[in-house]
Design a protein around this motif. Structure first.
Motif, PDB file in Angstrom:
ATOM      1  N   MET A   1      -6.465  -2.757   6.712  1.00 35.93           N
ATOM      2  CA  MET A   1      -6.447  -3.938   7.633  1.00 35.93           C
ATOM      3  C   MET A   1      -7.665  -4.220   8.236  1.00 35.93           C
ATOM      4  SD  MET A   1      -3.020  -2.804   9.680  1.00 35.93           S
ATOM      5  CE  MET A   1      -3.333  -4.074  10.732  1.00 35.93           C
ATOM      6  N   ILE A   2      -8.773  -3.147   8.433  1.00 41.81           N
ATOM      7  CA  ILE A   2     -10.103  -3.744   8.893  1.00 41.81           C
ATOM      8  C   ILE A   2     -10.927  -4.403   7.912  1.00 41.81           C
ATOM      9  CG2 ILE A   2     -12.266  -2.457   9.557  1.00 41.81           C
ATOM     10  CD1 ILE A   2     -10.671  -0.361  11.021  1.00 41.81           C
ATOM     11  N   LEU A   3     -10.862  -4.121   6.576  1.00 43.37           N
ATOM     12  CA  LEU A   3     -11.547  -4.575   5.509  1.00 43.37           C
ATOM     13  C   LEU A   3     -10.882  -6.048   5.304  1.00 43.37           C
ATOM     14  CD1 LEU A   3     -11.987  -1.725   3.068  1.00 43.37           C
ATOM     15  CD2 LEU A   3     -13.856  -2.625   4.432  1.00 43.37           C
ATOM     16  N   ALA A   4      -9.692  -6.010   5.518  1.00 44.87           N
ATOM     17  CA  ALA A   4      -9.009  -7.314   5.282  1.00 44.87           C
ATOM     18  C   ALA A   4      -9.331  -8.349   6.382  1.00 44.87           C
ATOM     19  CB  ALA A   4      -7.628  -7.326   5.066  1.00 44.87           C
ATOM     20  N   GLY A   5      -9.576  -7.788   7.685  1.00 43.92           N
ATOM     21  CA  GLY A   5      -9.974  -8.593   8.744  1.00 43.92           C
ATOM     22  C   GLY A   5     -11.309  -9.111   8.391  1.00 43.92           C
ATOM     23  N   ALA A   6     -12.371  -8.355   8.284  1.00 41.33           N
ATOM     24  CA  ALA A   6     -13.745  -8.733   7.857  1.00 41.33           C
ATOM     25  C   ALA A   6     -13.795  -9.624   6.738  1.00 41.33           C
ATOM     26  CB  ALA A   6     -14.698  -7.279   7.579  1.00 41.33           C
ATOM     27  N   LEU A   7     -12.981  -9.425   5.810  1.00 38.69           N
ATOM     28  CA  LEU A   7     -13.068 -10.573   4.635  1.00 38.69           C
ATOM     29  C   LEU A   7     -12.414 -12.011   5.272  1.00 38.69           C
ATOM     30  CD1 LEU A   7     -11.919  -8.467   1.723  1.00 38.69           C
ATOM     31  CD2 LEU A   7     -14.147  -9.616   2.134  1.00 38.69           C
TER      32      LEU A   7
END
Length: 56
Positions: A17-23
């Motif tokens: 979720m954190i990586l998806a938010g950053a992307l």
């Protein structure tokens, strides 16, 4: 520190979720959605690590 199966899945989902938010923040103009994903990921990670263990 040894994590149970549920906690490990929670940590993996929170990192995703954190990586998806950053992307989302990086490549789109949906900033509020990205920040929401990052905050939910952080909250999920804190919960997954700090919840009490059930020993049956």
């Amino acid at each position: 520190m040894k994590l149970g199966k549920a906690a490990l899945i929670g940590v993996v989902l929170s990192v995703v979720m954190i990586l998806a938010g950053a992307l989302v923040i990086t490549f789109t103009e949906f900033g509020i959605l990205g920040f929401t994903l990052i905050l939910l990921g952080i909250c999920l990670e804190i919960y997954a690590i700090s919840r009490p263990r059930h020993t049956d």
